[in-house]
Design an enzyme around this catalytic site. Structure first.
Site, PDB file in Angstrom:
ATOM      1  N   ALA A 137     136.255   7.935  -8.534  1.00  0.00           N
ATOM      2  CA  ALA A 137     137.405   8.635  -7.961  1.00  0.00           C
ATOM      3  C   ALA A 137     138.033   7.809  -6.828  1.00  0.00           C
ATOM      4  O   ALA A 137     139.260   7.703  -6.731  1.00  0.00           O
ATOM      5  CB  ALA A 137     136.971  10.010  -7.442  1.00  0.00           C
ATOM      6  N   CYS A 163     134.567  11.101   5.234  1.00  0.00           N
ATOM      7  CA  CYS A 163     135.943  11.582   5.050  1.00  0.00           C
ATOM      8  C   CYS A 163     136.302  12.734   5.991  1.00  0.00           C
ATOM      9  O   CYS A 163     137.399  12.760   6.571  1.00  0.00           O
ATOM     10  CB  CYS A 163     136.154  12.005   3.602  1.00  0.00           C
ATOM     11  SG  CYS A 163     134.823  13.028   2.961  1.00  0.00           S
ATOM     12  N   HIS A 166     140.915  17.515   1.816  1.00  0.00           N
ATOM     13  CA  HIS A 166     140.130  18.397   2.685  1.00  0.00           C
ATOM     14  C   HIS A 166     141.048  19.051   3.718  1.00  0.00           C
ATOM     15  O   HIS A 166     142.012  18.431   4.188  1.00  0.00           O
ATOM     16  CB  HIS A 166     139.102  17.604   3.489  1.00  0.00           C
ATOM     17  CG  HIS A 166     137.989  16.992   2.708  1.00  0.00           C
ATOM     18  ND1 HIS A 166     137.730  17.265   1.396  1.00  0.00           N
ATOM     19  CD2 HIS A 166     137.010  16.118   3.110  1.00  0.00           C
ATOM     20  CE1 HIS A 166     136.657  16.578   1.007  1.00  0.00           C
ATOM     21  NE2 HIS A 166     136.212  15.867   2.030  1.00  0.00           N
TER      22      HIS A 166
HETATM   23  P1  A2P Z   1     130.517   4.081 -13.784  1.00  0.00           P
HETATM   24  O1  A2P Z   1     131.853   4.731 -14.016  1.00  0.00           O
HETATM   25  O2  A2P Z   1     130.301   2.907 -14.650  1.00  0.00           O
HETATM   26  O3  A2P Z   1     129.377   5.065 -13.779  1.00  0.00           O
HETATM   27  P2  A2P Z   1     132.330   8.624  -8.369  1.00  0.00           P
HETATM   28  O4  A2P Z   1     132.146   8.565  -6.871  1.00  0.00           O
HETATM   29  O5  A2P Z   1     133.677   9.074  -8.779  1.00  0.00           O
HETATM   30  O6  A2P Z   1     131.208   9.394  -9.006  1.00  0.00           O
HETATM   31  O7  A2P Z   1     132.220   7.107  -8.893  1.00  0.00           O
HETATM   32  C1  A2P Z   1     131.040   6.353  -8.741  1.00  0.00           C
HETATM   33  C2  A2P Z   1     131.323   4.903  -9.055  1.00  0.00           C
HETATM   34  O8  A2P Z   1     130.106   4.173  -8.884  1.00  0.00           O
HETATM   35  C3  A2P Z   1     131.756   4.662 -10.494  1.00  0.00           C
HETATM   36  O9  A2P Z   1     132.674   3.596 -10.543  1.00  0.00           O
HETATM   37  C4  A2P Z   1     130.441   4.263 -11.148  1.00  0.00           C
HETATM   38  O10 A2P Z   1     130.603   3.460 -12.298  1.00  0.00           O
HETATM   39  C5  A2P Z   1     129.830   3.450 -10.056  1.00  0.00           C
HETATM   40  N1  A2P Z   1     128.399   3.322 -10.295  1.00  0.00           N
HETATM   41  C6  A2P Z   1     127.479   4.299 -10.467  1.00  0.00           C
HETATM   42  N2  A2P Z   1     126.264   3.774 -10.716  1.00  0.00           N
HETATM   43  C7  A2P Z   1     126.413   2.433 -10.703  1.00  0.00           C
HETATM   44  C8  A2P Z   1     125.526   1.332 -10.920  1.00  0.00           C
HETATM   45  N3  A2P Z   1     124.246   1.497 -11.175  1.00  0.00           N
HETATM   46  N4  A2P Z   1     126.050   0.073 -10.838  1.00  0.00           N
HETATM   47  C9  A2P Z   1     127.349  -0.114 -10.583  1.00  0.00           C
HETATM   48  N5  A2P Z   1     128.237   0.887 -10.379  1.00  0.00           N
HETATM   49  C10 A2P Z   1     127.774   2.149 -10.435  1.00  0.00           C
END
Ligand code: A2P
Length: 340
Positions: free
Chosen positions: A17, A132, A246
């Protein structure tokens, strides 16, 4: 021709997000880019995101992702920041981290550019982007604090789904649709039913104090950003069924008496703040109006009648959690790095 100051920027969590808002902010603010590298989990490797109308391919985040990177914007959660920020710093990048992993570390500047930009120069490879709710609550108050120290803050938050990530935003939409269709919906991301409901923030509660993790972050981070460890702060954080902005109800008590007119003038002059305070129309800051906006909206500015001594002002603010609460603040920090 590339700007001589053009930088290679990596976005960690580009598919999240906040990640997609990083892309939008870098584009809209014309950040001078030599290269933009999009990183996420293996699940997203190969996925394409659009930047300036061109498709960019997401790569899997690994320790080797940061070669040649000047600035790494992280927003993939604390665990990922703890695991990969050291590799980014080792490769020579400056990390601007949106997670809470390093915020309270003494050698890590915690920065709201409108408040303490001078802290950026003290970084040792990592600069932290604050919580935030802290950013949205305190950015409008800084000009007041500078001339009439705020000695006590009382905050109630009304926090959007976006703070819990893209999956929580989806859960709000899906559970609302299910509710209207008369269908059952089992929460997957948040701990309680979200549609037509609100609940105490989902961060863990400290059984000793009764404050949850989100509330403790705002308390500690406010003191660090203002450089004032003695401000007394109480806060209640609540998750509300709103997508991405928020709202915060704030009451602040100053050391010297302060009038509504004085407070209004100081807050109106705060950079990144817009006054929305129309008593005749009963029109005040709303998350819908704040969504997609860079500015924090502030209104309901009034003398707090709970303090007859006249030291206290009450107000209501709303700010986009994904922009000023996250991506925009981080990109503003990156812009200050360009100027350094
Ligand atoms: P992915 O979309 O491949 O899961 P949000 O805060 O909206 O939940 O987004 C979390 C972000 O962190 C997404 O871009 C997600 O990628 C990334 N992310 C989550 N786990 C990992 C990981 N193990 N390595 C790299 N990026 C990650």
């Amino acid at each position: 021709m590339l700007n001589t100051k053009s930088k290679t920027v990596a976005i960690v969590g580009a598919t999240g997000a906040v990640g997609v808002e990083f892309l939008r902010c870098l584009d809209e603010r014309e950040f001078p880019l030599k290269e933009l590298r999009l990183l996420a989990s293996a699940r997203s490797a190969g996925k394409q995101l659009s930047f300036k109308g061109q498709p960019l391919t997401v790569a899997e985040l690994t320790d080797r992702s940061f070669e040649g990177v000047d600035i790494a914007l992280f927003s993939a959660g604390s665990d990922i920041s703890k695991k990969f920020a050291p590799a980014a710093v080792k490769a020579g990048a400056v990390v601007v981290d949106n997670s809470s992993a390093f915020r309270m570390k003494q050698d890590v500047p915690l920065v709201v550019p409108e408040i303490n930009p001078e802290a950026i120069a003290r970084h040792k490879g990592v600069i932290a982007n604050p919580n935030c709710s802290a950013i949205i609550s305190i950015t409008p108050l800084w000009p007041v604090h500078k001339v009439n120290r705020i000695r006590r803050l009382n905050i109630a938050t009304y926090q959007a789904a976006s703070g819990a990530g893209a999956a929580a935003m989806e859960e709000l939409e899906e559970s609302t649709r299910a509710y209207l269709d008369g269908k059952d919906y089992a929460p997957k991301v948040l701990p309680h039913p979200y549609a037509f409901n609100l609940f105490s923030h989902n961060a863990d509660i400290d059984p000793a104090t009764g404050y949850n993790g989100e509330e403790s972050k705002v308390i500690q981070e406010t003191r660090k950003i203002f450089g004032d460890p003695d401000i007394r702060i109480s806060i209640t954080c609540v998750r509300v069924p709103v997508l991405r902005a928020h709202a915060v109800a704030v009451s602040f008590e100053c050391e010297k008496p302060i009038t509504e007119a004085e407070a209004r003038k100081l807050i109106a002059g705060a950079p990144g703040v817009r006054i929305v305070d129309d008593r005749a129309r009963n029109y005040f800051p709303m998350p819908r109006d704040a969504s997609g906006q860079d500015d924090i909206l502030v209104g309901r500015i009034r003398q707090d009648v709970g303090d007859p001594a006249g030291h206290t002002i009450a107000l209501l603010s709303a700010g986009d959690q994904l922009l000023k609460g996250a991506a925009l603040n981080a990109v503003q920090i990156a812009e200050k790095l360009l100027a350094a």
